[in-house]
Design an enzyme around this catalytic site. Structure first.
Site, PDB file in Angstrom:
ATOM      1  CG  ASN A 161      -3.578  -2.066   7.034  1.00  0.00           C
ATOM      2  OD1 ASN A 161      -3.468  -1.792   5.831  1.00  0.00           O
ATOM      3  ND2 ASN A 161      -4.615  -2.736   7.510  1.00  0.00           N
TER       4      ASN A 161
ATOM      5  CE  LYS B 108      -3.982  -2.178   2.320  1.00  0.00           C
ATOM      6  NZ  LYS B 108      -4.901  -2.056   3.500  1.00  0.00           N
TER       7      LYS B 108
ATOM      8  CG  HIS C 264      -5.422  -6.304  -0.127  1.00  0.00           C
ATOM      9  ND1 HIS C 264      -6.641  -6.302   0.505  1.00  0.00           N
ATOM     10  CD2 HIS C 264      -5.506  -7.230  -1.123  1.00  0.00           C
ATOM     11  CE1 HIS C 264      -7.440  -7.193  -0.105  1.00  0.00           C
ATOM     12  NE2 HIS C 264      -6.767  -7.763  -1.093  1.00  0.00           N
TER      13      HIS C 264
ATOM     14  CD  GLU D  79      -9.006  -9.207  -3.434  1.00  0.00           C
ATOM     15  OE1 GLU D  79      -9.851  -8.889  -2.571  1.00  0.00           O
ATOM     16  OE2 GLU D  79      -7.869  -9.620  -3.124  1.00  0.00           O
TER      17      GLU D  79
ATOM     18  CE1 TYR E 212      -9.549  -2.830   0.859  1.00  0.00           C
ATOM     19  CE2 TYR E 212      -8.585  -0.886  -0.146  1.00  0.00           C
ATOM     20  CZ  TYR E 212      -8.452  -2.054   0.576  1.00  0.00           C
ATOM     21  OH  TYR E 212      -7.211  -2.453   1.037  1.00  0.00           O
TER      22      TYR E 212
END
Ligand code: IDP
Ligand code: MG
Length: 137
Positions: free
Chosen positions: A112, A9, A115, A126, A49
């Site tokens: 964080n 990320k 993913h 995905e 998302y």
């Protein structure tokens, strides 16, 4: 052999952590089948998302995921979906186990660092969202 989908990320890409995180992935015996750096559009982040669209953090999450480039990757290995989730650690870094990516590197529950798909079915969806068959051959 099972495939899973991973994103490094924006917070981690910004801090030059692609190599560190991929070293943890590879030394856990997961193979990086495909990897590319992309810049998510708002629309792409919203679609990715979508399951969280009614959550209070949704708009902030989309803003964060579009705040800089991300490294999207396809990982392969036995039981890779569950194994990569374990290597990542809990969503909230405060709750992540020692030695996990999020414990080591995450800045917050939102930023964080990584993913990982939560099921084999979602991994397929995905992977197909971000990679063509040609890139996985
Ligand atoms: P996961 O990434 O561990 O599967 P999810 O619950 O699917 O966690 O949430 C997706 C992402 O949304 C998280 O990785 C994190 O970036 C963000 N997120 C989840 N919960 C919160 C929250 O309570 N506040 C802010 N952001 C959150
Ligand atoms: Mg999730």
């Amino acid at each position: 052999m099972q495939k899973t989908f991973s994103i490094i990320k924006p917070d981690a890409v910004k801090r030059n952590l692609i190599g560190h995180i991929n070293q943890m992935i590879e030394s856990s015996d997961l193979k990086i089948l495909a990897s590319k750096k992309i810049y998510l559009t708002k629309n792409q982040a919203e679609i990715f998302y979508e399951v969280h669209k009614d959550k209070p953090f949704f708009s902030s999450l989309v803003e964060y995921m579009t705040s800089g480039p991300v490294q999207v990757q396809v990982l392969e290995g036995e039981n890779s979906v569950a194994r990569y989730r374990k290597i990542m650690g809990a969503t909230n870094p405060a709750e992540a186990e020692d030695g996990t990516i999020r414990k080591l590197y995450a800045e917050s529950i939102e930023a964080n660092s990584v993913h990982g798909s939560d099921s084999e079915e979602n991994a397929k969806i995905e992977i197909n969202f971000f990679f063509s068959g040609l890139e996985l051959a």
